[in-house]
Design a protein around this motif. Structure first.
Motif, mmCIF file in Angstrom:
data_model
loop_
_atom_site.group_PDB
_atom_site.id
_atom_site.type_symbol
_atom_site.label_atom_id
_atom_site.label_comp_id
_atom_site.label_asym_id
_atom_site.label_seq_id
_atom_site.Cartn_x
_atom_site.Cartn_y
_atom_site.Cartn_z
ATOM 1 N N LYS A 25 38.528 -2.110 -1.902
ATOM 2 C CA LYS A 25 39.618 -2.767 -2.653
ATOM 3 C C LYS A 25 40.648 -3.408 -1.725
ATOM 4 C CE LYS A 25 39.345 0.505 -6.507
ATOM 5 N NZ LYS A 25 39.699 1.928 -6.619
ATOM 6 N N GLN A 26 40.584 -3.105 -0.427
ATOM 7 C CA GLN A 26 41.568 -3.644 0.530
ATOM 8 C C GLN A 26 41.028 -4.960 1.096
ATOM 9 O OE1 GLN A 26 44.158 -1.601 0.330
ATOM 10 N NE2 GLN A 26 42.868 -0.072 -0.683
ATOM 11 N N SER A 27 41.742 -6.040 0.839
ATOM 12 C CA SER A 27 41.246 -7.369 1.222
ATOM 13 C C SER A 27 41.215 -7.573 2.744
ATOM 14 C CB SER A 27 42.110 -8.446 0.583
ATOM 15 O OG SER A 27 43.459 -8.265 0.988
ATOM 16 N N ASN A 28 41.962 -6.746 3.479
ATOM 17 C CA ASN A 28 42.048 -6.941 4.937
ATOM 18 C C ASN A 28 41.056 -6.061 5.713
ATOM 19 O OD1 ASN A 28 43.403 -4.579 4.206
ATOM 20 N ND2 ASN A 28 44.674 -4.605 6.035
ATOM 21 N N ILE A 29 40.126 -5.401 4.983
ATOM 22 C CA ILE A 29 39.216 -4.461 5.649
ATOM 23 C C ILE A 29 37.755 -4.818 5.402
ATOM 24 C CG2 ILE A 29 38.397 -2.048 5.601
ATOM 25 C CD1 ILE A 29 41.341 -1.243 5.363
#
Length: 304
Positions: A25-29
């Motif tokens: 859910k984390q766009s930066n990972i």
């Protein structure tokens, strides 16, 4: 913006599953899931899967070199305390040697290593424990996890963190694992009398909270030892009563017992539980109460 590459070991396990669900859910990972054998997660979107047996040093080096993670979150372990007592070689291979292989691989790739540990490194004489408390394990499982911590702490140039936790409970996607809440609920629904101990204290940890704590450490690459557990110090008997009351079941079926009534190969610490001040201050970690945890599990069971 380049995504941070985070690799999880033990992605088929309870904590591994919850971490993958959170990280995708984390766009930066960019999430890399690894486990022994096949991927058993119920969804395949949003991450890549690589098969990795942590007890195979060549495989560990090869996969980590190929995946190039900036952070490795090591959740895989042999956690059945009694099995560890009777199968010491397997326990040492999975809980200690595997960590040594990961440390070497992280040295080679300059990855940050987050290792998940346990309250069972303590003897339970004076819990709840802070992060700098003196370890004194009572069981072989406890010794293996303490030895693994030492391997991480003395890992030379590797930047590291240790997340210690307590009595993790949660719902695996395939319902393969029971926990005290599900066991009490099922037993009482079937009208069974159960005995639950009153002379052990823990701060039970919702799997989602542990995953969040690990994420907060990994995201900030926060170094050192962190206590990541629930906040309520309870006996299993109190947990059972709270479960019965939540589901409106007959609590008169629950009898008090002390640990001596159960014969188990491994000794358990009497009073553990954690002080969470450092995790709150440094990470902003705030776990659910046990009452809230029961409600979350109840909702997840309802959706199954």
């Amino acid at each position: 913006m380049e995504k941070k590459r985070i690799l999880i070991t033990g992605s088929n396990g309870l904590l591994g599953q919850k971490l993958i669900e959170l990280l995708v859910k984390q766009s930066n990972i960019h999430t890399i899931a690894t486990a022994r054998g096949e991927n058993r997660l119920p969804f395949t979107e949003g991450y890549e899967y690589l098969s990795m047996d942590i007890t195979n040093p060549e495989q560990v080096h090869q996969v980590i070199k190929q995946a190039r993670p900036e952070v490795v979150i090591h959740t895989a372990a042999m956690t059945n305390v009694d099995q560890c007592e009777t199968e010491k070689d397997a326990c040492w291979a999975q809980n200690v040697q595997a960590v040594e292989y990961l440390v070497e691989a992280c040295q080679e790739t300059n990855a940050f290593l987050l290792h998940v540990s346990t309250d069972f490194i303590f003897d339970g004489a004076d819990g709840p424990y802070d992060v700098d408390a003196e370890a004194n394990p009572l069981s072989f499982y406890g010794w293996s996890k303490y030895a693994a911590e030492k391997a991480v702490i003395h890992s030379g140039p590797v930047r590291w963190a240790i997340a210690r936790t307590v009595l993790v409970y949660g719902i695996a996607h395939d319902m393969s694992r029971s926990n005290i809440i599900l066991w009490v609920k099922k037993s009482l629904e079937e009208g069974k009398n159960i005995k639950v101990v009153t002379d052990q204290w823990r701060t039970p940890t919702l799997a989602e909270d542990l995953a969040m704590g690990c994420y907060l450490i990994a995201d900030g690459e926060a170094e050192g030892i962190f206590n990541i557990s629930g906040k309520d110090l309870l006996t299993p008997y109190e947990m059972a009563i709270m479960t019965a009351e939540f589901f409106g079941l007959d609590r008169s079926l629950i009898a008090e017992a002390d640990s001596s009534t159960f014969t188990q190969p491994a000794r358990r610490p009497a009073r553990t539980g954690f002080i969470l001040d450092k995790s709150r201050d440094v990470l902003g970690y705030e776990p659910h109460s046990f009452q809230e945890g029961i409600a979350i599990l109840a909702e997840q069971v309802r959706q199954k």
